[in-house]
Design an enzyme around this catalytic site. Structure first.
Site, short mmCIF file in Angstrom:
data_model
loop_
_atom_site.label_atom_id
_atom_site.label_comp_id
_atom_site.label_asym_id
_atom_site.label_seq_id
_atom_site.Cartn_x
_atom_site.Cartn_y
_atom_site.Cartn_z
N GLU A 1 0.83 -1.21 0.00
CA GLU A 1 0.00 0.00 0.00
C GLU A 1 0.87 1.26 0.00
O GLU A 1 0.34 2.36 0.24
CB GLU A 1 -0.92 0.02 1.24
N HIS B 1 -3.15 2.29 8.82
CA HIS B 1 -4.28 1.47 8.38
C HIS B 1 -4.45 0.30 9.32
O HIS B 1 -3.48 -0.39 9.65
CB HIS B 1 -4.06 1.00 6.94
N HIS C 1 -13.78 -3.67 5.69
CA HIS C 1 -12.33 -3.87 5.65
C HIS C 1 -11.62 -3.20 6.84
O HIS C 1 -10.93 -3.89 7.59
CB HIS C 1 -11.78 -3.33 4.32
N HIS D 1 -7.58 -2.77 11.12
CA HIS D 1 -8.81 -3.54 10.93
C HIS D 1 -9.59 -3.60 12.26
O HIS D 1 -9.61 -4.65 12.91
CB HIS D 1 -8.48 -4.97 10.47
#
Ligand code: 2HA
Ligand code: ZN
Length: 271
Positions: A113, A137, A208, A139
């Site tokens: 990413e 990022h 996600h 989850h």
């Protein structure tokens, strides 16, 4: 280790410990200051002869900048134990079209990413007036759960997160962006995320996870942690099956913001 590396490692470890980053889930990057670069070069030693690798994005705005970044496929759980193979320091070339590894990322390369992170840094560098340096990022489970049962709209998610815990509005007075389900690592996901980051510092990826930015590790991680806590309270309330008798009014949200000199996003309140 330099303090800035310790801070990055701690964010990764905390992400694992709080259940935000299972297995190889999630990734992170930090846009270094010149002071960070000088300290890290002195303490860690940089490979200034390293060769350049082409990026799949063009980031002229970041030319010459340095980043700490997680490795492709690395486990947040392992960053503390295997730091030099799990994270590294990279530099962007003068054209903003290639990077080279100056330290770490042993036998590895930056997260898949990385292109999306760099594009996000471009957006936030401008939108925040050079203040935001962290991209993270994760989850988080309650927030992901919410994306199955509520409309995928910025106003809907912003108001639910604001109203489910009094201090949530403090970390995202501008609200929260929501992006529909898109393939992880895809250009579409990067593009949609960047368009939301022009206005928001937190973007929900349906089914996600979450993408947050901030000025420091504490700022970015605290934002993610608070949003997830508020989402977990909302999902608990919903799961209780009880009728909601009261919640935090729009005026109460405004008062919380007023007290701190923050401006709540009135457009979302109306939406
Ligand atoms: O595996 O979480 O979205 C890393 C990711 C990609
Ligand atoms: Zn992910």
């Amino acid at each position: 280790m330099p303090k800035i590396i310790d801070g990055f490692v701690r964010m990764c470890s905390d992400g694992y410990k709080l259940g935000f980053n299972e297995a190889n889930g999630g990734n992170a990057s930090y846009r270094m200051t010149q002071e960070d670069v000088d300290i890290c070069e002195k303490e860690l030693g940089f490979d200034r002869e390293a060769s350049w690798t082409n990026l799949d994005v063009h980031v002229k705005l970041l030319n010459g900048e340095y980043f700490i970044v997680t490795a492709s496929g690395s486990l947040m759980r392992n960053v503390e134990l295997e730091t030099e193979s799990s994270i590294g320091i990279v530099q962007i070339d003068d054209a903003g079209a290639a990077y080279r590894i100056l330290w770490g990322l042993r036998d590895s390369k930056p997260t898949s990413e990385f292109g999306a992170h760099l594009l996000s840094h471009c957006v936030r560098k401008i939108a925040s007036g050079n203040v935001d340096r962290v991209m993270y990022h994760l989850h988080p489970e309650s927030l992901i759960a919410m994306t199955y049962v509520r409309p995928l709209e910025d106003a809907v998610f912003s108001k639910l997160i604001w109203r489910s815990m009094t201090e949530a509005v403090m970390v995202i007075p501008e609200g929260l962006g929501v992006v529909e389900w898109l393939v992880p690592g895809s250009n579409d996901l990067a593009r949609m995320t960047c368009s939301k980051l022009e206005r928001y510092r937190a973007v929900v990826w349906a089914h996600h996870g979450l993408f947050v930015t901030g000025s420091s590790f504490d700022d970015a991680f605290g934002r993610a942690h608070t949003i997830e806590k508020s989402a977990s309270i909302y999902m608990k309330v919903l799961s209780s099956g009880q009728e909601i008798l009261q919640d935090i009014s729009d005026d109460s949200l405004r008062k919380v913001c007023d007290k701190l000199g923050l401006k709540i996003n009135e457009e979302l309140l109306k939406g």
